[in-house]
Write a protein that holds these residues in place. Structure first.
Motif, PDB file in Angstrom:
ATOM      1  N   VAL A  36       0.795  -1.623   0.110  1.00 45.62           N
ATOM      2  CA  VAL A  36      -0.288  -0.463  -0.082  1.00 45.62           C
ATOM      3  C   VAL A  36       0.920   0.913   0.415  1.00 45.62           C
ATOM      4  O   VAL A  36       0.897   2.086  -0.895  1.00 45.62           O
ATOM      5  CB  VAL A  36      -0.984   0.083   0.690  1.00 45.62           C
ATOM      6  N   PHE A  37       1.714   0.814   1.087  1.00 45.82           N
ATOM      7  CA  PHE A  37       2.280   2.766   1.130  1.00 45.82           C
ATOM      8  C   PHE A  37       4.296   2.793   0.595  1.00 45.82           C
ATOM      9  O   PHE A  37       5.073   3.350   0.560  1.00 45.82           O
ATOM     10  CB  PHE A  37       2.669   2.897   2.304  1.00 45.82           C
ATOM     11  N   HIS A  38       4.305   1.475  -0.694  1.00 42.42           N
ATOM     12  CA  HIS A  38       5.653   1.487  -1.078  1.00 42.42           C
ATOM     13  C   HIS A  38       6.270   2.597  -1.842  1.00 42.42           C
ATOM     14  O   HIS A  38       7.305   2.374  -1.540  1.00 42.42           O
ATOM     15  CB  HIS A  38       5.426   0.007  -2.655  1.00 42.42           C
ATOM     16  N   ASP A  39       5.295   3.595  -1.740  1.00 36.99           N
ATOM     17  CA  ASP A  39       6.703   4.807  -2.348  1.00 36.99           C
ATOM     18  C   ASP A  39       6.636   5.505  -1.523  1.00 36.99           C
ATOM     19  O   ASP A  39       6.715   7.039  -1.618  1.00 36.99           O
ATOM     20  CB  ASP A  39       5.609   5.068  -3.588  1.00 36.99           C
ATOM     21  N   ASP A  40       6.100   5.219  -0.099  1.00 36.27           N
ATOM     22  CA  ASP A  40       5.632   6.657   0.714  1.00 36.27           C
ATOM     23  C   ASP A  40       6.555   6.228   1.758  1.00 36.27           C
ATOM     24  O   ASP A  40       6.082   5.371   2.520  1.00 36.27           O
ATOM     25  CB  ASP A  40       4.217   6.882   1.050  1.00 36.27           C
ATOM     26  N   ASP A  41       7.712   6.252   2.110  1.00 38.08           N
ATOM     27  CA  ASP A  41       8.904   5.994   3.610  1.00 38.08           C
ATOM     28  C   ASP A  41       8.736   6.656   4.594  1.00 38.08           C
ATOM     29  O   ASP A  41       9.029   6.477   6.123  1.00 38.08           O
ATOM     30  CB  ASP A  41      10.477   6.317   3.510  1.00 38.08           C
ATOM     31  N   SER A  42       7.484   7.815   4.206  1.00 37.40           N
ATOM     32  CA  SER A  42       7.593   9.006   5.959  1.00 37.40           C
ATOM     33  C   SER A  42       6.185   7.681   6.693  1.00 37.40           C
ATOM     34  O   SER A  42       5.810   8.765   7.932  1.00 37.40           O
ATOM     35  CB  SER A  42       7.075  10.291   5.283  1.00 37.40           C
ATOM     36  N   VAL A  43       5.174   6.588   5.734  1.00 39.26           N
ATOM     37  CA  VAL A  43       4.430   6.031   6.793  1.00 39.26           C
ATOM     38  C   VAL A  43       5.094   4.757   7.757  1.00 39.26           C
ATOM     39  O   VAL A  43       5.860   4.062   7.092  1.00 39.26           O
ATOM     40  CB  VAL A  43       4.206   5.524   5.952  1.00 39.26           C
ATOM     41  N   ASP A  44       4.765   4.925   8.802  1.00 42.11           N
ATOM     42  CA  ASP A  44       5.954   3.747  10.013  1.00 42.11           C
ATOM     43  C   ASP A  44       4.302   2.691  10.130  1.00 42.11           C
ATOM     44  O   ASP A  44       2.909   3.558  11.044  1.00 42.11           O
ATOM     45  CB  ASP A  44       5.358   4.989  11.095  1.00 42.11           C
ATOM     46  N   PHE A  45       4.727   1.980   9.623  1.00 39.69           N
ATOM     47  CA  PHE A  45       3.774   0.477  10.433  1.00 39.69           C
ATOM     48  C   PHE A  45       3.386   0.133  10.998  1.00 39.69           C
ATOM     49  O   PHE A  45       2.905  -0.387  11.294  1.00 39.69           O
ATOM     50  CB  PHE A  45       4.149  -0.693   9.003  1.00 39.69           C
ATOM     51  N   GLU A  46       4.421   0.607  11.940  1.00 38.03           N
ATOM     52  CA  GLU A  46       3.801   0.140  13.836  1.00 38.03           C
ATOM     53  C   GLU A  46       3.244   0.962  14.785  1.00 38.03           C
ATOM     54  O   GLU A  46       3.203   1.376  15.227  1.00 38.03           O
ATOM     55  CB  GLU A  46       5.458   0.353  14.030  1.00 38.03           C
ATOM     56  N   ASP A  47       2.781   2.609  13.661  1.00 39.99           N
ATOM     57  CA  ASP A  47       2.290   3.576  14.517  1.00 39.99           C
ATOM     58  C   ASP A  47       0.775   3.164  13.795  1.00 39.99           C
ATOM     59  O   ASP A  47       0.402   4.204  13.590  1.00 39.99           O
ATOM     60  CB  ASP A  47       2.939   5.153  14.111  1.00 39.99           C
ATOM     61  N   TYR A  48      -0.076   2.277  14.791  1.00 43.84           N
ATOM     62  CA  TYR A  48      -1.220   1.945  14.376  1.00 43.84           C
ATOM     63  C   TYR A  48      -2.166   3.114  14.828  1.00 43.84           C
ATOM     64  O   TYR A  48      -3.455   3.098  14.443  1.00 43.84           O
ATOM     65  CB  TYR A  48      -1.873   0.661  14.988  1.00 43.84           C
ATOM     66  N   ASN A  52      -2.871   6.747   8.524  1.00 42.02           N
ATOM     67  CA  ASN A  52      -2.919   5.531   7.427  1.00 42.02           C
ATOM     68  C   ASN A  52      -3.280   4.357   7.567  1.00 42.02           C
ATOM     69  O   ASN A  52      -3.334   3.740   6.782  1.00 42.02           O
ATOM     70  CB  ASN A  52      -1.561   6.907   7.092  1.00 42.02           C
ATOM     71  N   MET A  53      -2.941   4.737   8.576  1.00 45.87           N
ATOM     72  CA  MET A  53      -3.117   2.822   9.581  1.00 45.87           C
ATOM     73  C   MET A  53      -3.821   2.852   9.785  1.00 45.87           C
ATOM     74  O   MET A  53      -4.638   1.512   9.155  1.00 45.87           O
ATOM     75  CB  MET A  53      -1.343   2.741  10.629  1.00 45.87           C
ATOM     76  N   GLN A  54      -4.871   4.033  10.222  1.00 42.32           N
ATOM     77  CA  GLN A  54      -5.977   3.860  10.509  1.00 42.32           C
ATOM     78  C   GLN A  54      -6.359   3.323   8.760  1.00 42.32           C
ATOM     79  O   GLN A  54      -8.581   2.792   9.096  1.00 42.32           O
ATOM     80  CB  GLN A  54      -6.646   5.207  11.099  1.00 42.32           C
ATOM     81  N   ALA A  55      -6.718   4.290   8.158  1.00 38.42           N
ATOM     82  CA  ALA A  55      -7.137   3.803   6.583  1.00 38.42           C
ATOM     83  C   ALA A  55      -6.603   2.549   6.087  1.00 38.42           C
ATOM     84  O   ALA A  55      -7.997   1.803   5.917  1.00 38.42           O
ATOM     85  CB  ALA A  55      -6.704   4.668   5.542  1.00 38.42           C
ATOM     86  N   VAL A  56      -6.178   2.095   6.371  1.00 42.82           N
ATOM     87  CA  VAL A  56      -5.986   0.602   6.752  1.00 42.82           C
ATOM     88  C   VAL A  56      -6.486  -0.545   7.233  1.00 42.82           C
ATOM     89  O   VAL A  56      -7.360  -1.619   6.406  1.00 42.82           O
ATOM     90  CB  VAL A  56      -4.488   0.096   6.488  1.00 42.82           C
ATOM     91  N   PHE A  57      -6.463   0.220   8.423  1.00 43.96           N
ATOM     92  CA  PHE A  57      -7.598  -1.208   8.857  1.00 43.96           C
ATOM     93  C   PHE A  57      -9.189  -0.720   9.364  1.00 43.96           C
ATOM     94  O   PHE A  57      -9.974  -1.900   8.874  1.00 43.96           O
ATOM     95  CB  PHE A  57      -7.121  -0.837  10.800  1.00 43.96           C
ATOM     96  N   ASN A  58      -9.483   0.188   8.498  1.00 46.40           N
ATOM     97  CA  ASN A  58     -10.871   0.724   8.519  1.00 46.40           C
ATOM     98  C   ASN A  58     -11.253  -0.234   6.777  1.00 46.40           C
ATOM     99  O   ASN A  58     -12.059  -0.649   6.644  1.00 46.40           O
ATOM    100  CB  ASN A  58     -11.109   2.307   7.689  1.00 46.40           C
ATOM    101  N   SER A  59     -10.029   0.024   6.182  1.00 47.61           N
ATOM    102  CA  SER A  59     -10.290  -1.220   4.839  1.00 47.61           C
ATOM    103  C   SER A  59     -10.013  -2.434   5.132  1.00 47.61           C
ATOM    104  O   SER A  59     -11.493  -3.006   4.279  1.00 47.61           O
ATOM    105  CB  SER A  59      -8.961  -0.263   3.767  1.00 47.61           C
TER     106      SER A  59
END
Length: 83
Positions: A36-48, A52-59
């Motif tokens: 999902v975030f392959h081109d965005d190094d600013s997204v921290d997958f550990e910050d639930y 951005n991560m909330q959008a993943v969880f909602n999806s």
């Protein structure tokens, strides 16, 4: 800056495509996030709690409710229904 509706739709589409790409083997949450975030190094997958991560969880919740995907608790693997 809050995510726009279009951003959330894009994330939802990327989440589904990431799960679908796993085929019968399925994919982990980490693999989904990488796709999902392959081109965005600013997204921290550990910050639930991040937007951005909330959008993943909602999806993921949406696709579970729609019975479009399944989640295996024992293996922590997501799969599209039908695989």
């Amino acid at each position: 800056m809050p995510l726009s509706v279009n951003d959330k739709k894009e994330i939802r589409e990327r989440v589904y495509n990431a799960i679908d790409s796993g085929g019968s083997a399925g994919v982990s949450l980490k693999e989904i996030c990488k796709d999902v975030f392959h081109d965005d190094d600013s997204v921290d997958f550990e910050d639930y709690q991040s937007e951005n991560m909330q959008a993943v969880f909602n999806s993921l919740d949406h696709f579970l409710e729609e019975e479009a995907v399944s989640f295996n608790d024992e293996e922590d693997i997501w799969k599209c229904i039908g695989f």
